[in-house]
Design a protein around this motif. Structure first.
Motif, short mmCIF file in Angstrom:
data_model
loop_
_atom_site.label_atom_id
_atom_site.label_comp_id
_atom_site.label_asym_id
_atom_site.label_seq_id
_atom_site.Cartn_x
_atom_site.Cartn_y
_atom_site.Cartn_z
N ARG A 123 16.34 -6.39 -9.12
CA ARG A 123 14.93 -6.78 -9.32
C ARG A 123 14.84 -8.07 -10.13
O ARG A 123 14.15 -9.02 -9.74
CB ARG A 123 14.20 -5.65 -10.02
CG ARG A 123 12.71 -5.93 -10.21
CD ARG A 123 12.00 -4.82 -10.92
NE ARG A 123 12.05 -3.57 -10.17
CZ ARG A 123 12.75 -2.52 -10.52
NH1 ARG A 123 13.46 -2.55 -11.62
NH2 ARG A 123 12.75 -1.43 -9.78
N GLN B 220 9.08 -9.79 -15.74
CA GLN B 220 10.39 -9.20 -15.41
C GLN B 220 11.13 -8.77 -16.67
O GLN B 220 11.82 -7.76 -16.68
CB GLN B 220 11.22 -10.18 -14.59
CG GLN B 220 10.74 -10.32 -13.14
CD GLN B 220 10.63 -8.98 -12.43
OE1 GLN B 220 11.49 -8.12 -12.56
NE2 GLN B 220 9.55 -8.79 -11.68
N VAL C 206 9.41 -5.57 -17.53
CA VAL C 206 9.81 -4.49 -16.62
C VAL C 206 11.22 -4.00 -16.96
O VAL C 206 11.48 -2.80 -17.00
CB VAL C 206 9.73 -4.99 -15.15
CG1 VAL C 206 10.46 -4.04 -14.22
CG2 VAL C 206 8.28 -5.13 -14.73
N LEU D 149 11.69 -0.20 -18.13
CA LEU D 149 12.51 0.71 -17.32
C LEU D 149 13.65 1.28 -18.18
O LEU D 149 13.99 2.46 -18.06
CB LEU D 149 13.07 -0.01 -16.09
CG LEU D 149 12.06 -0.16 -14.96
CD1 LEU D 149 12.63 -1.02 -13.85
CD2 LEU D 149 11.67 1.20 -14.40
#
Lengths: 167, 237
Positions: free
Chosen positions: B170, B218, B221, B225
């Motif tokens: 990702r 990002q 994220v 996560l």
């Protein structure tokens, strides 16, 4: 694509290990304790200030209550003083009135006594005048004197029989 | 793909392994220096009423702290320094990549995969230390018929094992795609010349704004996560 050139992975990974470890150690040892100390200090300071403000508010609240109480007390005392003065003045006027009344009563009694005396005197003289007048009248009517003692006796008898005006 | 090339600046070799100081290593060093200077120098005043820089440092601290509080909850604060370092590291590298002629460290799968594997292995170890063999129950969803259990366990295990892959790809793909896109449009600007180059140039300006957002997003994220995986390991959902 240079990303998939596996020959270039080892230098990247080795320097990643070095750099990230360095960053982690710097963060744990130096940077984060500083930030957390400052944040905690601020939190303590704010809590302390709030406590102080609360304390001051309580104090001022208490002062206000004290003042109210004192005011209440003063008002009560003023009321009682006023009442006392009023009572005193009332008593004084009452006494003076009583005294005045007594004087007047005694004067009245004197006056009455004097009037009664004058009346008695007048009454006593009245008999004499009546007898004198009667003697004079009889002398003029009959021409001869009549004994004064007889007239006096008659006047007295008349006076005692009722005091009617026709005597 | 010139911008993704790794150049050896100082050739080094340790035990026969290539450990050269590359442009990637240079930007990682710059990133670490920036984050350290930012967090240390901005707090040098230790003011009760913070200035601009100090508020920014405190803001990033509170940002990560509240992220952990919300997603991990109890027992998460212990891992705060690691997640803070991870977030700031990825963020500064993403942002440094936005400077023209710089190098984007996170556009390399080697870096993102290594970070993701550290998170994945670390979280798995924490799970087993915390719950022992009972951590395996994490792969058996509760309240399903017995017949479906084997199938679901396989699916759960696969989804668990693909976590580091999705986490790393990702970040790497977002960074690489964004920069490639900018490169492509930049070549359009040159190709169309003074007359027609304005349209792709305007697009590039807007897209650069979006890329800055993506660079932040990002990093966020990646950190969140990590928090979610940590929460799974600590509380098993």
């Amino acid at each position: 694509m240079p990303q998939l050139d596996f020959a270039l992975w080892p230098p990247q990974l080795i320097w990643l290990l070095i750099c990230f470890t360095a960053l982690y150690v710097i963060m744990v040892r130096v940077a984060l304790p500083r930030i957390s100390t400052v944040i905690e200090q601020r939190r303590d300071r704010i809590a302390g200030d709030l406590d102080q403000a609360r304390e001051l508010r309580d104090k001022s609240e208490k002062a206000r209550a004290d003042y109210e109480e004192a005011l209440q007390e003063a008002r009560a005392r003023a009321h009682s003083i006023a009442q006392e003065t009023r009572d005193k003045l009332n008593a004084l006027t009452e006494r003076q009135r009583a005294m005045g009344e007594a004087t007047l009563t005694s004067k009245l009694a004197d006056a009455e006594a004097r009037i009664a005396e004058s009346k008695n005197q007048a009454m006593a003289k009245l008999d004499d005048i009546a007898a004198e007048t009667a003697t004079a009248l009889i002398g003029k009517l009959i021409g001869s004197g009549v004994s004064e003692a007889k007239v006096n006796k008659a006047v007295k008898a008349l006076h005692q029989s009722g005091g009617d005006a026709d005597g | 793909m010139h911008q993704f090339e790794i150049k050896e600046l100082i050739p080094l070799e340790i035990f026969g392994i290539n450990a050269s100081f590359t442009n990637s290593a240079l930007f990682m060093t710059i990133g670490v220096a920036l984050v350290s200077l930012f967090t240390i120098l901005s707090m040098s005043g230790r003011a009760v009423v913070p200035g601009r820089m100090q508020s920014m440092a405190e803001l990033s601290y509170e940002f990560v702290a509240s992220m952990i509080r919300d997603t991990v909850g109890k027992g998460g604060q212990q891992y705060f320094p690691f997640i803070f370092s991870l977030f700031m590291f990825v963020l500064v590298l993403n942002m440094l990549g936005m400077i023209p002629y710089s190098f984007t460290v996170t556009s390399h799968i080697a870096i993102t995969l290594a970070l993701a594997l550290v998170v994945f292995i670390g979280v798995t170890i924490i799970g087993f230390v915390k719950h022992g063999v009972g951590f395996l129950k994490f792969f058996v969803p509760s309240g399903i018929p017995m017949a479906l259990v084997p199938l679901l366990v396989v699916i759960e295990v696969i989804s668990y094992l693909t976590r580091p892959l999705s986490l790393s790809v990702r970040l790497f793909a977002n960074m690489m795609a964004g920069h490639t896109m900018l490169k492509v449009f930049a070549s359009f600007v040159i190709g169309l010349g003074v007359l027609g180059g304005w349209a792709p140039l305007a697009f590039m300006v807007a897209f650069t704004g979006l890329e800055v957002l993506v660079a932040f997003l990002q990093a966020y994220v990646f950190a969140i996560l990590t928090c979610i995986y940590l929460n799974d390991a600590l509380h098993m959902h």
